[in-house]
Design a protein around this motif. Structure first.
Motif, PDB file in Angstrom:
ATOM      1  N   LEU A 177     -37.450  12.900 -34.024  1.00 18.85           N
ATOM      2  CA  LEU A 177     -37.606  11.253 -33.723  1.00 18.85           C
ATOM      3  C   LEU A 177     -38.854  10.346 -34.293  1.00 18.85           C
ATOM      4  CD1 LEU A 177     -36.974  11.765 -29.948  1.00 18.85           C
ATOM      5  CD2 LEU A 177     -35.425  10.965 -31.542  1.00 18.85           C
ATOM      6  N   ILE A 178     -39.863  11.107 -34.336  1.00 16.39           N
ATOM      7  CA  ILE A 178     -40.974  10.467 -35.091  1.00 16.39           C
ATOM      8  C   ILE A 178     -40.709  10.111 -36.488  1.00 16.39           C
ATOM      9  CG2 ILE A 178     -43.300  10.580 -35.964  1.00 16.39           C
ATOM     10  CD1 ILE A 178     -43.919  11.893 -33.266  1.00 16.39           C
ATOM     11  N   GLN A 179     -40.171  11.071 -37.129  1.00 14.94           N
ATOM     12  CA  GLN A 179     -39.730  10.856 -38.462  1.00 14.94           C
ATOM     13  C   GLN A 179     -38.481   9.832 -38.687  1.00 14.94           C
ATOM     14  OE1 GLN A 179     -41.096  12.244 -41.402  1.00 14.94           O
ATOM     15  NE2 GLN A 179     -39.900  10.725 -42.368  1.00 14.94           N
ATOM     16  N   LEU A 180     -37.582   9.678 -37.852  1.00  9.98           N
ATOM     17  CA  LEU A 180     -36.453   8.844 -37.867  1.00  9.98           C
ATOM     18  C   LEU A 180     -37.344   7.345 -37.728  1.00  9.98           C
ATOM     19  CD1 LEU A 180     -33.752  10.368 -35.770  1.00  9.98           C
ATOM     20  CD2 LEU A 180     -33.714   9.970 -38.312  1.00  9.98           C
ATOM     21  N   GLU A 181     -38.341   7.271 -36.810  1.00 10.39           N
ATOM     22  CA  GLU A 181     -38.756   5.831 -36.415  1.00 10.39           C
ATOM     23  C   GLU A 181     -39.661   5.463 -37.869  1.00 10.39           C
ATOM     24  OE1 GLU A 181     -39.621   2.690 -34.295  1.00 10.39           O
ATOM     25  OE2 GLU A 181     -38.182   4.110 -34.199  1.00 10.39           O
ATOM     26  N   VAL A 182     -40.384   6.379 -38.417  1.00 11.69           N
ATOM     27  CA  VAL A 182     -41.163   5.992 -39.665  1.00 11.69           C
ATOM     28  C   VAL A 182     -40.064   5.594 -40.672  1.00 11.69           C
ATOM     29  CG1 VAL A 182     -42.314   7.119 -41.564  1.00 11.69           C
ATOM     30  CG2 VAL A 182     -43.099   7.723 -39.175  1.00 11.69           C
ATOM     31  N   ASP A 183     -38.990   6.149 -40.975  1.00 10.69           N
ATOM     32  CA  ASP A 183     -38.155   5.909 -41.930  1.00 10.69           C
ATOM     33  C   ASP A 183     -37.383   4.507 -41.482  1.00 10.69           C
ATOM     34  OD1 ASP A 183     -38.356   8.477 -43.176  1.00 10.69           O
ATOM     35  OD2 ASP A 183     -36.423   9.067 -42.291  1.00 10.69           O
ATOM     36  N   ARG A 184     -37.133   4.217 -40.258  1.00  8.83           N
ATOM     37  CA  ARG A 184     -36.635   2.856 -39.982  1.00  8.83           C
ATOM     38  C   ARG A 184     -37.796   1.705 -40.276  1.00  8.83           C
ATOM     39  NH1 ARG A 184     -37.208  -0.743 -36.109  1.00  8.83           N
ATOM     40  NH2 ARG A 184     -38.879   0.422 -34.877  1.00  8.83           N
ATOM     41  N   ILE A 185     -39.095   2.159 -39.849  1.00  4.95           N
ATOM     42  CA  ILE A 185     -40.056   1.048 -40.141  1.00  4.95           C
ATOM     43  C   ILE A 185     -40.317   1.041 -41.695  1.00  4.95           C
ATOM     44  CG2 ILE A 185     -42.754   0.806 -39.907  1.00  4.95           C
ATOM     45  CD1 ILE A 185     -42.256   1.974 -37.319  1.00  4.95           C
ATOM     46  N   GLU A 238     -39.359  16.251 -30.849  1.00  4.98           N
ATOM     47  CA  GLU A 238     -40.349  14.955 -31.136  1.00  4.98           C
ATOM     48  C   GLU A 238     -40.629  14.698 -32.376  1.00  4.98           C
ATOM     49  OE1 GLU A 238     -44.414  13.298 -28.917  1.00  4.98           O
ATOM     50  OE2 GLU A 238     -44.328  15.325 -30.003  1.00  4.98           O
TER      51      GLU A 238
END
Length: 126
Positions: free
Chosen positions: A64-72, A61
């Motif tokens: 996935l949270i870190q990837l989403e933070v990088d994308r945002i 988890e």
């Protein structure tokens, strides 16, 4: 190999087992059978079931949270560059990955024309 008790998210269903994709679960056991393709036994509380899953079908988890933070973060920087008309920032963000790849290739020495033809012919022969 993920640790027992790790909170994971099911991201794929490689063997079409009707896994609840997008749901979270916990690793409760390793499947140590060498004849089996599955790596973990995952408990999914929402489905109230245990699933045998390969390593490729689950992701931590936190990852996935870190990837989403990088994308945002990247999208926010792009929006900021567009609003402020900062062309340099925009180009750096959009070409950031390409520049890193170019820097890696820049360290290599250029080869002569004869060496290049020799390498191409060698690969074509193989």
């Amino acid at each position: 190999m993920l640790q027992l008790g790790s909170k994971v998210v099911i991201v794929a269903d490689q063997y079409e087992q009707k896994l609840p994709i997008g749901e979270y679960g916990y690793i409760i056991a390793y499947d140590r059978n060498a004849d089996n393709v599955f790596d973990y036994v995952v408990r999914v509380p929402k489905a109230n079931r245990n699933f045998l899953v390969p390593d490729e079908d689950v992701e931590l988890e936190e990852v996935l949270i870190q990837l989403e933070v990088d994308r945002i973060e990247r999208e926010a920087l792009i929006d900021y560059a567009l609003v402020t008309h900062n062309e340099e920032l925009f180009k750096r963000i959009m070409k950031g990955d390409e520049e890193e790849a170019e820097e890696e290739h820049a360290g290599k020495e250029p080869i002569s024309r004869e060496d290049f033809i020799r390498q191409v012919n060698l690969k074509a022969w193989i």
